[in-house]
Design a protein around this motif. Structure first.
Motif, PDB file in Angstrom:
ATOM      1  N   HIS A 182      36.898  41.909  44.238  1.00 30.27           N
ATOM      2  CA  HIS A 182      38.080  42.499  43.296  1.00 30.27           C
ATOM      3  C   HIS A 182      37.565  41.794  42.164  1.00 30.27           C
ATOM      4  O   HIS A 182      38.072  40.859  41.446  1.00 30.27           O
ATOM      5  CB  HIS A 182      39.389  42.053  43.616  1.00 30.27           C
ATOM      6  CG  HIS A 182      40.518  42.411  43.002  1.00 30.27           C
ATOM      7  ND1 HIS A 182      40.827  43.622  42.969  1.00 30.27           N
ATOM      8  CD2 HIS A 182      41.287  41.588  42.044  1.00 30.27           C
ATOM      9  CE1 HIS A 182      41.991  43.654  41.932  1.00 30.27           C
ATOM     10  NE2 HIS A 182      42.209  42.473  41.512  1.00 30.27           N
ATOM     11  N   ASP A 183      36.881  42.319  41.246  1.00 31.34           N
ATOM     12  CA  ASP A 183      35.896  41.540  40.189  1.00 31.34           C
ATOM     13  C   ASP A 183      35.972  42.315  38.957  1.00 31.34           C
ATOM     14  O   ASP A 183      35.366  42.119  38.087  1.00 31.34           O
ATOM     15  CB  ASP A 183      34.616  41.214  40.977  1.00 31.34           C
ATOM     16  CG  ASP A 183      33.668  40.755  39.752  1.00 31.34           C
ATOM     17  OD1 ASP A 183      32.594  41.633  40.076  1.00 31.34           O
ATOM     18  OD2 ASP A 183      33.620  40.096  39.270  1.00 31.34           O
ATOM     19  N   ARG A 184      36.885  43.387  38.747  1.00 32.53           N
ATOM     20  CA  ARG A 184      36.883  44.094  37.638  1.00 32.53           C
ATOM     21  C   ARG A 184      37.146  43.222  36.432  1.00 32.53           C
ATOM     22  O   ARG A 184      38.066  42.277  36.326  1.00 32.53           O
ATOM     23  CB  ARG A 184      37.998  45.106  37.805  1.00 32.53           C
ATOM     24  CG  ARG A 184      38.132  46.290  36.619  1.00 32.53           C
ATOM     25  CD  ARG A 184      39.006  47.398  37.162  1.00 32.53           C
ATOM     26  NE  ARG A 184      40.204  46.853  37.588  1.00 32.53           N
ATOM     27  CZ  ARG A 184      41.083  46.871  36.435  1.00 32.53           C
ATOM     28  NH1 ARG A 184      40.925  47.245  35.282  1.00 32.53           N
ATOM     29  NH2 ARG A 184      42.357  46.643  36.827  1.00 32.53           N
ATOM     30  N   GLY A 185      36.529  43.450  35.296  1.00 31.27           N
ATOM     31  CA  GLY A 185      36.849  42.672  34.177  1.00 31.27           C
ATOM     32  C   GLY A 185      35.881  41.532  34.072  1.00 31.27           C
ATOM     33  O   GLY A 185      35.965  40.844  33.096  1.00 31.27           O
ATOM     34  N   ALA A 186      35.540  41.007  35.147  1.00 28.68           N
ATOM     35  CA  ALA A 186      35.009  39.512  35.060  1.00 28.68           C
ATOM     36  C   ALA A 186      33.598  39.841  34.335  1.00 28.68           C
ATOM     37  O   ALA A 186      32.628  40.735  34.457  1.00 28.68           O
ATOM     38  CB  ALA A 186      34.814  38.862  36.400  1.00 28.68           C
ATOM     39  N   LYS A 187      33.314  38.821  33.278  1.00 26.66           N
ATOM     40  CA  LYS A 187      32.327  39.108  32.389  1.00 26.66           C
ATOM     41  C   LYS A 187      30.889  38.297  33.288  1.00 26.66           C
ATOM     42  O   LYS A 187      30.015  38.523  32.972  1.00 26.66           O
ATOM     43  CB  LYS A 187      32.329  38.740  31.070  1.00 26.66           C
ATOM     44  CG  LYS A 187      33.688  39.298  30.574  1.00 26.66           C
ATOM     45  CD  LYS A 187      33.029  40.560  29.705  1.00 26.66           C
ATOM     46  CE  LYS A 187      34.021  41.482  28.934  1.00 26.66           C
ATOM     47  NZ  LYS A 187      34.123  42.833  29.093  1.00 26.66           N
ATOM     48  N   GLU A 188      31.417  37.102  33.694  1.00 27.26           N
ATOM     49  CA  GLU A 188      30.280  36.174  34.262  1.00 27.26           C
ATOM     50  C   GLU A 188      30.353  36.499  35.694  1.00 27.26           C
ATOM     51  O   GLU A 188      30.965  36.671  36.463  1.00 27.26           O
ATOM     52  CB  GLU A 188      30.755  34.656  34.141  1.00 27.26           C
ATOM     53  CG  GLU A 188      30.235  34.125  32.574  1.00 27.26           C
ATOM     54  CD  GLU A 188      31.153  34.768  31.401  1.00 27.26           C
ATOM     55  OE1 GLU A 188      30.600  34.986  30.329  1.00 27.26           O
ATOM     56  OE2 GLU A 188      32.289  35.023  31.442  1.00 27.26           O
ATOM     57  N   ASP A 222      39.220  34.028  41.913  1.00 29.97           N
ATOM     58  CA  ASP A 222      38.098  34.854  42.075  1.00 29.97           C
ATOM     59  C   ASP A 222      37.761  35.653  43.564  1.00 29.97           C
ATOM     60  O   ASP A 222      37.945  34.884  44.386  1.00 29.97           O
ATOM     61  CB  ASP A 222      37.055  34.404  41.609  1.00 29.97           C
ATOM     62  CG  ASP A 222      36.087  35.559  40.972  1.00 29.97           C
ATOM     63  OD1 ASP A 222      36.591  36.835  41.009  1.00 29.97           O
ATOM     64  OD2 ASP A 222      34.781  35.257  40.739  1.00 29.97           O
ATOM     65  N   PRO A 276      30.026  35.103  39.422  1.00 25.62           N
ATOM     66  CA  PRO A 276      30.639  33.944  40.198  1.00 25.62           C
ATOM     67  C   PRO A 276      29.575  32.677  40.218  1.00 25.62           C
ATOM     68  O   PRO A 276      28.445  33.093  40.178  1.00 25.62           O
ATOM     69  CB  PRO A 276      31.101  34.713  41.360  1.00 25.62           C
ATOM     70  CG  PRO A 276      30.757  36.025  41.406  1.00 25.62           C
ATOM     71  CD  PRO A 276      29.964  36.292  40.245  1.00 25.62           C
ATOM     72  N   GLY A 277      30.273  31.641  40.566  1.00 26.63           N
ATOM     73  CA  GLY A 277      29.582  30.468  40.406  1.00 26.63           C
ATOM     74  C   GLY A 277      28.356  30.308  41.461  1.00 26.63           C
ATOM     75  O   GLY A 277      28.390  30.900  42.403  1.00 26.63           O
ATOM     76  N   VAL A 309      47.022  34.280  37.166  1.00 24.88           N
ATOM     77  CA  VAL A 309      45.946  33.861  37.942  1.00 24.88           C
ATOM     78  C   VAL A 309      45.531  34.451  39.044  1.00 24.88           C
ATOM     79  O   VAL A 309      46.425  33.994  40.161  1.00 24.88           O
ATOM     80  CB  VAL A 309      45.766  32.489  37.798  1.00 24.88           C
ATOM     81  CG1 VAL A 309      44.385  31.645  38.498  1.00 24.88           C
ATOM     82  CG2 VAL A 309      45.481  31.951  36.183  1.00 24.88           C
ATOM     83  N   THR A 310      44.482  35.146  39.452  1.00 27.27           N
ATOM     84  CA  THR A 310      44.272  35.646  40.755  1.00 27.27           C
ATOM     85  C   THR A 310      42.840  35.152  41.004  1.00 27.27           C
ATOM     86  O   THR A 310      41.927  35.330  40.488  1.00 27.27           O
ATOM     87  CB  THR A 310      44.160  37.154  40.696  1.00 27.27           C
ATOM     88  OG1 THR A 310      43.795  37.503  39.742  1.00 27.27           O
ATOM     89  CG2 THR A 310      45.732  37.795  41.056  1.00 27.27           C
TER      90      THR A 310
END
Lengths: 686, 163
Positions: free
Chosen positions: B134-140, B130, B142-143, B127-128
């Protein structure tokens, strides 16, 4: 004549499947499409051949050919034809033929699909499926020939495949007949369902091995076999539920599940399969945990083989039965080779399978799925330990012990509770990123309502802490799932301008796996209500009464009215009691608990009189081992609260899987396109 | 070693109730009293069948044995002990807590702890939190401030196949 024909076909099919394995491997190594095609055709031929062989066996079963040992063991003249046909899986050797027949059907279905984009998988899928089939056929051909006939020799009557020297054919007048306990619709359908489940899991395994060997370790194999996995899972679950229903209706102990080693053996593949079903989604969505998924499918396959093995080899009843059974050691060897081979392949491809594991939060969907996997695998391990412990203890301490429900329930209950909690939380979390705050905002509403429901139950139904915890979790999961449906439908309503019901339907059709999955969760919770009810609130009593006397239990009064004895169909004598049931002073119904005594097998079967309602099940048994007359009959009465929710839940549960498996997943097409673009970009970058 | 505390209690209450009506003045222990003990024992000959439901003649005699012992005033523990001495530990519904049998009681909690430990370590490693750069791979996304809108956006995105 027919017996020789049937056996001959089994031998031919066995050789053919060996050829298919060899040709597939050779064709793949030499990159020869012609040889692979030959392997494929050999494989396609196994299904018609095994159909012929099974039909030969069915012909012998139906036409009373008691000179065949298997026919003698599982049928008798008095059995109705449909039971003679289904006796095919009523004994060991026949059920192995049936297993191979299903395997050949599924393997043929798979090889008939379009392979354009996945040519390189084909030979290896054929090889694995054929190898599995060859193994099961080998058992029939070498050790458990269902077509073996009786021969009279100087030493006595024995069954042999081939005529021994100086032997005369021997044909008994009648067979021993199927065990009466197995003459029940649940038992007619239960084994095929389990076998279907077992066999369907071979297909994803075959693709996984193909992916490992060819090095195409992306999620293609998972997507290709997603439906097989769902079907396998459904069939296995149906097999388990039908087995439970059979036990409830026939075994006469007022329960449906006794943590018997044979039950547990079928439960383990289901547990691991459930973990697999969830964790493949992480790979599909985020491209992570490839090694883990490979490991899970290998484990599922091994559990399937082990499950068939323990129920077929007599391993668990005692070490001695295992040593005497010829097929026991064969299974042990096959299982070892398969597991070592598969693990070696995973290690070989370890580098290709590795992926950057990057989780954004402990509360993301993928993290929660990992916890799910941990819980399911722990449950599977505990089942494995409990199932095998008596055997290990017998070997080490030379003393046999029983591992009964009390042990299983104590250790698995907290894990099942944790799973239920997870079922409530995970649907609210998002892929990639969820924080405690976002999750908390989504959770509080269903949690508060569930707490309200639990409070009402506390004042109206029960003060039992375990029950209250259970009911809280049940309502929490159901509310969360419904809330998800509602939120999704409302989102479509606003964005697409559809009315609520259209939105609801399109939502499900758009992502059948997710919404089918929630449906399955809800059904599971209904089943949980039934399990909590019978486990925690079952009451029972037993007493001997004369006609017109009554027994009271759980608000019911059961009055003994009459008894009659008469010959029934199928060579049995029926002893049937008539009892009137009152709730308070009010007459509700008349029930007929009975004992069926089978002369030929000298075995009796107790069929309960049942009055099922949503609230409880009144379950009355006429106790078989006590004398019965109007002067006195012994009844055992159970009140099983909420049990019928278990059966309702299991019917809905199948519906949920059908949604997930049958509706084409349209959102996936887009994902796939996007994925292939990504893959192309990545490889270009490499 | 109470197996089903609640059920035993109910059975006991019912047993008392029935003793009062059906078997008045009978000192013979009732079926329910016998079954309450038989339930905790396993048929010494059949596979995995609790003694209270086993239909064999042998088990019927064993139940009568329990009844006789109850009539003699033997306690539940004494009766169970008697069966263990005669037929071995397999008549008990779970292995007696002694010697090698401890394995089955110690291993599951250890496995759960070890598994939870591994899981915890894994999550800690993987767990890194957010970080926008460095947001590679995030689908959603951020809040955002409005969670409900974010949810709707997510559903729409998924439904349109853009996930």
């Amino acid at each position: 004549m027919i017996a020789d024909f049937g056996y001959g076909i089994l031998v031919v099919t066995f050789l053919l499947s060996l050829y298919s394995v060899g040709a597939a491997v050779l064709g793949a190594l030499n990159k020869s499409t012609a040889i692979v095609e030959s392997a494929r055709r050999a494989m396609l031929l196994t299904w018609p051949l095994l159909t012929l062989s099974s039909l030969a066996l069915i012909y012998l079963l139906v036409n009373n050919h008691y000179e065949v040992e298997f026919v003698y063991q599982v049928t008798s003249r008095s059995m109705p034809t449909y039971l003679k046909i289904t006796a095919l899986w009523g004994g060991q050797s026949g059920s192995l033929v049936f297993w191979s027949w299903l395997m050949s059907a599924f393997a043929s279905l798979v090889t008939l699909r379009k392979w354009d984009r996945d040519r390189e998988f084909l030979p290896w899928v054929i090889a694995v499926a054929s190898l599995t089939m060859a193994f099961f056929l080998a058992m029939n051909v070498l050790f458990e020939n269902p077509f073996a006939r009786f021969w009279q020799t100087a030493a006595g009557v024995e069954a042999y495949t081939f005529k021994p020297a100086n032997a005369l054919p021997f044909a008994p007048q009648d067979g021993r007949g199927l065990n009466p306990l197995l003459r029940h619709i649940g038992m007619v359908i239960h084994p095929p369902m389990l076998y279907l489940g077992f066999v369907s899991f071979v297909i994803p395994y075959a693709f996984a091995i193909a992916a490992l060997i060819t090095g195409r370790t992306d999620d293609r194999w998972i997507r290709l076999t997603r439906r097989w996995t769902l079907w396998a899972w459904l069939f296995l679950a149906l097999g388990l539920v039908l087995g439970g229903r059979w036990a409830y209706d026939v075994l006469g102990w007022g329960g449906y599940w006794g943590w018997d080693p044979v039950e547990v053996a079928a439960f383990i593949p289901w547990l691991i399969g459930t973990a697999f079903l969830h964790s493949v989604m992480i790979q599909e969505k985020r491209g992570m945990f490839k090694q883990w998924n490979m490991f899970l499918i290998v484990l599922t396959y091994c559990a399937v083989i082990y499950g068939t093995f323990v129920t077929r080899s007599g391993l668990l009843s005692s070490v001695h039965a295992f040593a005497q059974s010829a097929i026991g050691p064969m299974f042990a060897v096959y299982l070892s080779l398969i597991s070592i081979g598969s693990v070696a392949l995973i290690i070989w491809r370890w580098g290709d399978l590795s992926s950057d594991i990057e989780l954004k939060s402990v509360f993301s969907r993928e993290s929660l799925f990992l916890i799910n996997n941990f819980l399911f695998l722990t449950l599977a391990f505990i089942c494995y330990l409990g199932m095998n412990f008596p055997l290990v203890a017998e070997i080490i301490t030379n003393q046999r012990v029983t591992v009964g429900p009390i042990w299983y329930e104590r250790i698995t209950a907290p894990l099942f509770a944790a799973l239920m909690f997870l079922m409530g939380v995970a649907p609210l979390s998002a892929w990639g990123n969820s924080t405690l705050r976002t999750l908390g905002r989504a959770i509080w509403k269903p949690a508060v309502v569930s707490l309200g429901i639990t409070t009402v139950l506390f004042f109206t139904y029960t003060r039992n802490a375990i029950a209250l915890t259970g009911f809280f979790l049940v309502s929490f999961v159901i509310l969360v799932s419904l809330y998800e449906y509602w939120r999704g439908a409302r989102a479509r309503q606003t964005s697409q301008g559809e009315n609520f019901f259209v939105a609801f339907w399109k939502l499900t059709a758009r992502n059948p796996r997710r919404y089918g999955g929630y449906f399955v969760h809800i059904s599971m919770m209904l089943m949980a209500i039934g399990i909590l009810g019978i486990e925690l609130f079952q009451v029972e009593t037993q007493g001997t009464v004369q006609v017109d006397q009554s027994i009271n239990l759980g608000g019911y009064t059961v009055k003994y009215k009459d008894i009659a004895q008469f010959p029934g169909p199928d060579g049995r004598q029926v002893t049937r009691a008539v009892v009137s049931v009152y709730q308070g002073d009010q007459y509700i119904s008349e029930l007929h608990p009975r004992i069926d005594y089978y002369f030929e097998s000298q075995q009796s079967m107790t069929i309960p009189g049942q009055r099922p309602t949503l609230k409880d099940d009144l379950y009355i048994l006429l106790v078989a081992w006590e004398p019965v007359s109007t002067a006195g009959a012994t009844f055992k009465i159970f009140v099983n609260p909420l049990i019928n929710w278990l059966w309702i839940g299991s019917i809905l549960f199948s519906a949920g899987i059908l949604i997930a498996a049958l509706i084409p997943d349209r959102s996936r097409a887009a994902v796939r396109e996007k994925k292939s673009v990504q893959v192309a970009q990545t490889s270009a970058a490499d | 070693m109470k197996r089903y505390p609640l059920i035993s209690l109910l059975v006991l209450i019912l047993a008392l109730g029935i003793t009062g009506t059906v078997l008045a003045q009978d000192v013979r222990p009732t079926d329910d009293e016998v079954n309450a003990i038989a339930k905790q024992l396993y048929c010494p000959v059949c596979e995995n069948t609790p003694l209270d439901v086993c239909p064999t003649e042998a088990c019927r005699e064993w139940r009568e044995q329990i009844r006789a012992m109850l009539a003699e005033g033997k306690s539940e523990e004494e009766i169970k002990q008697f069966f263990v001495e005669y037929y071995g530990a397999r008549v008990l519904s779970e292995p007696p807590r002694q010697g090698f049998n401890w394995v089955i009681y110690i291993v599951p909690p250890l496995v759960i702890l070890a598994g939870a430990g591994i899981l915890f370590m894994g999550l800690r490693k993987w767990v890194t939190p957010d970080d926008p750069g460095h947001d590679r791979g995030a689908k959603e996304a951020p809040g955002t401030a409005d969670e409900e809108n974010e949810y709707l956006a997510r559903i729409e995105k998924e439904l349109l196949g853009k996930d």
